[in-house]
Write an enzyme that holds these catalytic residues in place. Structure first.
Site, PDB file in Angstrom:
ATOM      1  N   CYS A  98       0.814  -1.210   0.059  1.00  0.00           N
ATOM      2  CA  CYS A  98      -0.209   0.003   0.139  1.00  0.00           C
ATOM      3  C   CYS A  98       0.959   1.185  -0.116  1.00  0.00           C
ATOM      4  O   CYS A  98       1.731   1.393   0.946  1.00  0.00           O
ATOM      5  CB  CYS A  98      -1.001   0.027   1.352  1.00  0.00           C
ATOM      6  SG  CYS A  98      -1.986   1.461   1.435  1.00  0.00           S
ATOM      7  N   CYS A 131      -4.792   5.798  -4.608  1.00  0.00           N
ATOM      8  CA  CYS A 131      -4.309   4.801  -4.501  1.00  0.00           C
ATOM      9  C   CYS A 131      -2.943   4.638  -4.986  1.00  0.00           C
ATOM     10  O   CYS A 131      -2.621   5.105  -5.969  1.00  0.00           O
ATOM     11  CB  CYS A 131      -4.997   3.424  -5.366  1.00  0.00           C
ATOM     12  SG  CYS A 131      -3.955   1.904  -5.268  1.00  0.00           S
TER      13      CYS A 131
HETATM   14  N1  LIG Z   1      -6.646  -2.579  -2.317  1.00  0.00           N
HETATM   15  C1  LIG Z   1      -5.253  -2.798  -2.871  1.00  0.00           C
HETATM   16  C2  LIG Z   1      -4.220  -2.517  -1.872  1.00  0.00           C
HETATM   17  C3  LIG Z   1      -4.244  -1.114  -1.372  1.00  0.00           C
HETATM   18  C4  LIG Z   1      -3.567  -0.134  -2.307  1.00  0.00           C
HETATM   19  C5  LIG Z   1      -3.482   1.080  -1.588  1.00  0.00           C
HETATM   20  N2  LIG Z   1      -4.493   1.912  -1.692  1.00  0.00           N
HETATM   21  C6  LIG Z   1      -2.199   1.951  -1.918  1.00  0.00           C
HETATM   22  O1  LIG Z   1      -2.139   3.388  -1.663  1.00  0.00           O
HETATM   23  O2  LIG Z   1      -1.332   1.665  -2.529  1.00  0.00           O
HETATM   24  C7  LIG Z   1      -5.102  -4.422  -3.068  1.00  0.00           C
HETATM   25  O3  LIG Z   1      -5.821  -5.275  -2.573  1.00  0.00           O
HETATM   26  O4  LIG Z   1      -4.533  -4.464  -3.914  1.00  0.00           O
END
Ligand SMILES: N[C@@H](CCC[C@H](N)C(=O)O)C(=O)O
Length: 327
Positions: free
Chosen positions: A79, A231
Site C-alpha cells: 500500500c 491509491c
Molecule cells: N486494495 C489494494 C491495496 C491497497 C493499495 C493502496 N490503496 C495504495 O495506496 O497503494 C489491493 O488489494 O491490492
C-alpha cells in the site's frame, strides 16, 4: 490502554496499529476482524480504507514490518499511501529519516522529504518490483501473456488496457471522458472484483486522464475497498504505464504530478537496468488518535474506543493545500 493512529495519504485513510507495543500481538484472524469493524463508517465514526499493522521485522535491516488489511478483511501485498504514513510513524518512533520497511514481498526504501506544503509532512516510498507477467496478477481467459496498451473486447469495446503489478495488481486505462472516469470505472471495477473468470483474485482498476506533460489525474476502484480517494501503488503503476505508452509526454528525469480525488502526489521513475522502480512522494498525515482498552481490541469489541483529533493542525493544513490545487 492501546493507541491507534487514524492516518491518511491523499485522503486514502487507514488505522495504524503498532503491535510492537503489545505483550501479546493479535493473531491474523483477530486483526482481520478488527479491520472489518474499524473501517466501517457509522454515525460519528469516520471509517477507513484499511488497517496498517506494524510489527517487528522478521530479519535484520528494516526498522519495522507493515501488513496491509483492506476494509473487507482481505490482505494486500502493499500500500503506497499507507507506507508513507507507516514511514512517518516509524521515523518519529525511532528518530531516523531514511530506512527500509519490510512488506509482504520485499523490503522497501522510505525517506522523509521536505514538507509537501506548509505544515504538511511528507515521505517518499519505493514502489517495486514492477511485473507484467500474468502469474503476478493472476489473469486468465484474455488470450494474452501480458496486457500492454491493448483492447480487451470482453472488458470494454474501445478502451485500451495495461496490466502492471507493483506488486499489488493494477489494470490501467487512459480515458478522455468524465463518464468513463466515473461510470465505466465503477462498472468495470465492480465486475472485476466480484467472481469473474478474468481476474480471479480481483484487481485494482485505475482510469487516468492526461492533463499535460508529466501530469495525470488518476481515479481508482480499489480491490477490497471500492472507489477510493487515491491509491498510491495505482498512481505509481499508472505513472510507469504513462512513461511507456506516451514517452513523448513524459520526461523521466523530472517528477510527475499526479492529481487524484484526495489531493496530489509526485512520482519519480527510476529506470535502473537491473530493476526499474518508482518513487511515490506525498503527504503522510495524522488525523486522530484512537484509544481503546487492549482486551477490547483483541476480542473485536471497540465500542469503548475514543477518537480525538491530533493537535498539530496538519489535517487543516492538508485541506488548505488541496483547496489551492489547480485540478
Ligand atoms: N486494495 C489494494 C491495496 C491497497 C493499495 C493502496 N490503496 C495504495 O495506496 O497503494 C489491493 O488489494 O491490492
Amino acid at each position: 490502554m492501546t493507541e491507534l493512529v487514524h492516518v491518511h495519504g491523499s485522503h486514502n485513510s487507514f488505522y495504524l496499529l503498532d503491535q510492537t507495543l503489545f505483550e501479546t500481538p493479535l493473531s491474523q484472524k483477530q486483526f482481520i476482524q478488527l479491520a472489518q469493524k474499524l473501517c466501517q463508517q457509522k454515525d460519528d465514526w469516520p471509517g477507513a480504507d484499511g488497517l496498517l499493522v506494524v510489527d517487528e521485522p522478521t530479519h535484520a535491516g528494516p526498522l519495522g514490518k507493515m501488513t496491509v488489511v483492506n476494509a473487507d478483511g482481505s490482505i494486500a501485498s502493499m500500500c503506497g499511501n499507507g507506507l508513507r504514513t507507516v514511514a512517518r510513524y516509524l521515523s518519529e518512533r525511532e528518530g531516523q529519516t531514511a530506512f527500509t520497511v519490510e512488506t509482504a514481498e520485499s523490503d522497501l526504501k522510505v525517506r522523509q522529504e521536505a514538507n509537501f506544503a506548509p505544515g504538511v509532512p511528507a515521505f517518499s516510498v519505493e514502489i517495486s518490483p514492477i511485473r507484467f507477467n500474468k502469474k503476478a496478477f493472476p489473469f486468465d481467459h484474455l488470450e494474452k501473456e501480458r496486457i500492454f496498451d491493448t483492447k480487451l473486447p470482453v472488458l470494454h469495446d474501445y478502451l485500451h488496457f495495461t496490466a502492471i503489478a507493483v506488486p499489488t495488481p493494477h489494470l490501467i486505462s487512459f480515458v478522455e471522458t468524465d463518464e468513463d472516469l466515473t461510470d465505466t470505472l465503477g462498472q468495470l471495477g465492480q465486475r472485476l472484483n466480484a467472481e469473474n473468470p478474468y481476474f480471479p483474485d480481483g484487481v485494482n482498476v485505475n482510469f487516468a486522464k492526461i492533463l499535460g506533460k508529466n501530469t495525470l489525474f488518476v481515479q481508482t476502484y480499489e480491490r477490497g475497498v471500492g472507489f477510493t480517494n487515491a491509491c498510491g501503488t495505482g498512481m505509481s503503476a499508472t505513472s510507469y504505464a504513462f512513461s511507456m505508452i506516451h514517452p513523448e509526454l513524459v520526461d523521466v528525469s523530472k517528477e510527475l504530478t499526479i492529481y487524484n480525488p484526495g489531493g496530489m502526489v509526485k512520482t519519480r521513475i527510476h529506470q535502473d537496468k537491473e530493476q526499474p522502480w518508482i518513487e511515490l512522494i506525498g503527504n503522510a498525515t495524522f488525523i486522530d488518535k484512537v484509544t481503546i482498552p487492549e482486551e477490547y481490541l483483541s476480542s473485536g469489541h471497540f465500542d469503548l474506543a475514543q477518537l480525538r483529533p491530533v493537535q498539530t493542525g496538519e489535517e487543516t493544513n492538508y485541506n488548505r493545500f488541496v483547496a489551492n490545487l489547480p485540478h
